[in-house]
Design a protein around this motif. Structure first.
Motif, short mmCIF file in Angstrom:
data_model
loop_
_atom_site.label_atom_id
_atom_site.label_comp_id
_atom_site.label_asym_id
_atom_site.label_seq_id
_atom_site.Cartn_x
_atom_site.Cartn_y
_atom_site.Cartn_z
N SER A 1 0.96 -1.18 -0.11
CA SER A 1 0.02 -0.11 0.08
C SER A 1 0.86 1.44 0.08
N PRO A 2 0.43 2.41 -0.42
CA PRO A 2 0.92 3.49 -0.82
C PRO A 2 1.29 4.12 1.01
N ALA A 3 0.52 3.82 1.80
CA ALA A 3 0.52 4.01 3.00
C ALA A 3 1.65 3.57 3.96
N ALA A 4 1.93 2.37 3.47
CA ALA A 4 3.14 1.71 3.96
C ALA A 4 4.35 2.36 3.37
N ILE A 5 4.40 2.47 2.13
CA ILE A 5 5.72 3.06 1.53
C ILE A 5 6.02 4.30 2.29
N ASP A 6 4.71 5.27 2.47
CA ASP A 6 5.20 6.64 3.03
C ASP A 6 5.45 6.58 4.52
N PHE A 7 5.03 5.57 5.14
CA PHE A 7 5.54 5.32 6.56
C PHE A 7 7.03 4.91 6.40
N ILE A 8 7.34 4.17 5.71
CA ILE A 8 8.89 3.91 5.32
C ILE A 8 9.73 5.14 5.29
N LYS A 9 9.22 5.99 4.14
CA LYS A 9 9.76 7.21 3.76
C LYS A 9 10.06 8.23 4.74
N CYS A 10 9.12 8.09 5.84
CA CYS A 10 9.25 9.14 6.88
C CYS A 10 10.14 8.52 7.81
N LEU A 11 10.51 7.57 7.81
CA LEU A 11 11.55 6.89 8.88
C LEU A 11 13.16 6.90 8.46
N LEU A 12 13.19 6.64 7.07
CA LEU A 12 14.53 6.53 6.61
C LEU A 12 14.89 7.91 5.83
N VAL A 13 14.91 8.80 6.77
CA VAL A 13 15.43 10.23 6.69
C VAL A 13 16.79 10.32 7.18
N LYS A 14 17.78 10.87 6.59
CA LYS A 14 19.20 10.98 7.01
C LYS A 14 19.22 11.81 8.06
N ASN A 15 18.61 13.06 8.20
CA ASN A 15 18.60 13.90 9.51
C ASN A 15 17.72 13.41 10.51
N PRO A 16 18.35 12.84 11.61
CA PRO A 16 17.57 12.14 12.81
C PRO A 16 16.39 13.22 13.21
N LYS A 17 16.66 14.44 13.08
CA LYS A 17 15.55 15.35 13.45
C LYS A 17 14.30 15.53 12.39
N GLY A 18 14.52 14.95 11.33
CA GLY A 18 13.45 14.77 10.31
C GLY A 18 12.56 13.49 10.45
N ARG A 19 13.08 12.44 11.17
CA ARG A 19 12.39 11.24 11.57
C ARG A 19 11.36 11.49 12.23
N MET A 20 10.05 10.68 11.93
CA MET A 20 9.00 10.59 12.79
C MET A 20 9.46 9.79 14.31
N THR A 21 8.88 10.22 15.24
CA THR A 21 9.14 9.58 16.50
C THR A 21 8.05 8.54 16.78
N ILE A 22 8.15 8.05 17.83
CA ILE A 22 7.14 7.02 18.22
C ILE A 22 5.64 7.43 18.12
N ASP A 23 5.42 8.54 18.54
CA ASP A 23 4.15 8.91 18.64
C ASP A 23 3.59 9.45 17.21
N ASP A 24 4.69 9.88 16.45
CA ASP A 24 4.19 10.10 14.97
C ASP A 24 3.71 8.99 14.32
N CYS A 25 4.57 7.98 14.54
CA CYS A 25 4.39 6.55 13.96
C CYS A 25 2.97 5.94 14.22
N ARG A 26 2.44 6.35 15.52
CA ARG A 26 1.46 5.44 15.95
C ARG A 26 0.26 6.65 15.22
N ARG A 27 0.31 7.65 14.96
CA ARG A 27 -0.66 8.52 14.29
C ARG A 27 -0.57 8.43 12.84
N HIS A 28 0.43 7.77 12.17
CA HIS A 28 0.60 7.63 11.02
C HIS A 28 -0.62 6.80 10.29
N PRO A 29 -1.40 7.06 9.40
CA PRO A 29 -2.56 6.50 8.75
C PRO A 29 -2.19 4.95 8.68
#
Length: 413
Positions: free
Chosen positions: A262-290
Motif C-alpha cells: 500500500s502507498p501508506a506503508a511506503i510513506d511510513f518507511i519514507k518518513c523513517l528513513l530520513v538521513k537527518n535524525p531530526k526529520g524522522r518520525m517519533t514513536i508518537d508520529d508513527c502511531r498517528r500515521h495512517p
C-alpha cells in the motif's frame, strides 16, 4: 517497582540497583538446562525448566569477560533495563539472575514462537497486515524504552520474538529482546559509539555523531522495508558498500517489488528513513500515521501479486544464480574516538543466532558497484577497519558452566 528511580547512569549504562536478587548458587540446582536455543560469541540461550514448578524459561548465559575486559556492568545494565520495562507486554520479562566467577545467567520469559527472523526465512511473503501488526507492537515496546531515554540500538528480526506459535492463525504477540548494547541518552550527556548491525545501523552511528532515540526510528524503517519485501534497502556486496549506501541515505522503491504494498506503508518507511535524525518520525508520529492508526479494511487490501510481478522467491533465485555474497549478521562495537580499528562480532551480548541471512538483497539502482567502490568508500575506510566476524560453534565443555571457559581466564567479580 521500588528503586527504579535511583538507577545510576554511567557512560550510557544503567548500573542499578538491580531489584532482582543476583543468586550466587549454581543455576543447575534450580533449573534443568536443556537444548540450546541460540548461540552467539558471548551469549548462549538455553531452554530451561524450573525443577520444582515445571515452568519453562529461556536461560541466557553471558560471559563476564570479553577480550580480557570485565563487562559485568553491561550485563547489569541489561538487567536494569528489563526491570524498568517489566510492565510492557511487548518486552521479555526477567525473572531471576545467577552469577559465578565467569558468567551470568538471566532467566527470561520463554517465547515459544521463536525469532521473527525464522519467520522471514520460512515465509515466501508476509502479509502486509501482519507486518503492520508486528511494527505496531514493536513501536509499543520501543515506546517503553524511549520514555526512559533508552535507545535499543539493535532492532532487527532476530531481536524480535513471537510469544507463541499462533502466528499462522493471525493471533500473535511479539516480544522485544536483547538489550545488551542499548544505551541511555540524557540531556547534557552525549553518547557516541559504533553500535548496531550493518543493515540496520543509522547514518549518525557511522558518522560518530551523537546517538538519540531517533536512531531506533531509522532501524524501524529498515525493519518495515525488510518485512514487507524480504530484502534490505541498503545492503551492498560487503559491509563497506552497505555503510556507504546508508551514508548516502537514498532509498529505492522498485515498482515490481512494491506492486502489492500500500502507498501508506511506503510513506511510513519514507518518513523513517530520513538521513537527518531530526526529520524522522517519533514513536508518537508513527502511531498517528495512517498506516498504523487507520489500517485498510479487508476489502481495501491490495490484490495478490499478479503473474507479471516478480516475487520474493524469484528475486532470491536470481540473486543466488548471480552468486551474491550473503552478509552475516554482525554487531559492531567500539568505544573511543573515530580513528579506531573496529572488530565485528556476530552476537555481542546477545541471543542472536549465527545462521547467515537467508535473503540477500538485490542491488538498488542508487547503490554503488565494485568499480565505484574505491573512491566511494574512502570516507569510511579512513576511519574504520572492518573484519568479517569469526564464529566458532563449540559445545559446552566445562561441567557446571554453560559456556566454554577461556584459557587463563581471570574471574570477574
Amino acid at each position: 517497582m521500588a528503586g527504579k528511580g535511583q538507577s545510576k547512569n554511567a557512560g550510557g549504562l544503567m548500573l542499578g540497583p538491580v531489584v532482582t536478587p543476583i543468586r550466587k548458587e549454581n543455576v543447575r540446582n534450580e533449573y534443568d538446562i536443556a537444548k540450546e536455543i541460540a548461540r552467539g560469541k558471548f551469549a548462549v540461550v538455553y531452554h530451561a525448566t524450573h525443577r520444582r514448578t515445571g515452568h519453562e524459561y529461556a536461560a541466557k548465559v553471558v560471559k563476564k569477560r570479553r577480550r580480557g575486559k570485565c563487562v559485568r556492568n553491561e550485563v547489569i545494565h541489561e538487567c536494569t533495563v528489563l526491570e524498568h520495562c517489566a510492565n510492557s507486554p511487548y518486552i521479555v520479562n526477567l525473572f531471576e539472575v545467577f552469577e559465578d566467577d565467569h558468567e551470568m545467567v538471566l532467566i527470561l520469559e520463554l517465547a515459544t514462537g521463536g525469532e521473527l527472523q525464522a519467520l522471514c526465512d520460512d515465509e515466501q511473503d508476509i502479509k502486509e497486515e501482519h507486518v503492520r501488526r508486528i511494527i505496531e507492537q514493536t513501536l509499543a515496546g520501543v515506546y517503553e524504552l524511549h520514555k526512559l531515554n533508552i535507545v535499543h540500538l539493535d532492532i532487527k528480526p532476530s531481536n524480535i520474538l513471537l510469544a507463541s506459535d499462533d502466528y499462522q492463525h493471525g493471533d500473535f504477540t511479539i516480544k522485544l529482546c536483547d538489550f545488551g548494547i542499548s544505551r541511555v541518552v540524557s540531556a547534557g550527556q552525549e553518547v557516541r559509539e559504533i553500535l548496531g548491525t550493518p543493515d540496520y545501523v543509522a547514518p549518525e552511528v557511522l558518522n560518530f555523531d551523537p546517538i538519540s532515540i531517533a536512531t531506533d526510528m531509522w532501524s524501524i524503517g529498515v525493519l518495515t522495508y525488510v518485512l514487507l519485501t524480504g530484502i534490505s534497502p541498503f545492503t551492498g556486496d560487503d559491509n563497506q558498500e552497505t555503510y556507504v549506501n546508508i551514508n548516502q541515505g537514498k532509498v529505492d522503491f522498485p515498482a515490481d517489488v512494491f506492486a502489492d504494498i500500500s502507498p501508506a506503508a511506503i510513506d511510513f518507511i519514507k518518513c523513517l528513513l530520513v538521513k537527518n535524525p531530526k526529520g524522522r518520525m517519533t514513536i508518537d508520529d508513527c502511531r498517528r500515521h495512517p498506516w498504523i492508526s487507520n489500517p485498510p479494511a479487508k476489502d481495501d487490501q491490495p490484490e495478490p501479486v499478479s503473474s507479471s510481478t516478480i516475487t520474493k522467491a524469484e528475486i532470491l533465485e536470481v540473486q543466488h544464480s548471480e552468486v551474491l555474497i550473503q552478509i552475516m549478521p554482525a554487531i559492531i562495537t567500539v568505544s573511543g574516538g573515530p580513528d579506531v580499528s573496529v572488530e565485528t562480532d556476530s552476537a555481542l551480548s546477545s541471543s542472536v543466532t549465527v545462521d547467515p541471512v537467508s535473503s540477500p538483497p538485490s542491488r538498488r539502482p542508487h547503490q554503488i558497484t565494485s568499480n565505484e567502490k574505491e573512491n566511494a568508500v574512502g570516507i569510511i575506510t579512513k576511519r574504520f577497519k572492518f573484519r568479517e566476524p569469526q564464529i566458532t560453534l563449540t559445545p559446552p565443555s566445562r561441567k557446571g558452566s554453560l559456556t566454554a571457559p577461556v584459557q587463563n581466564q581471570v574471574p570477574c567479580k
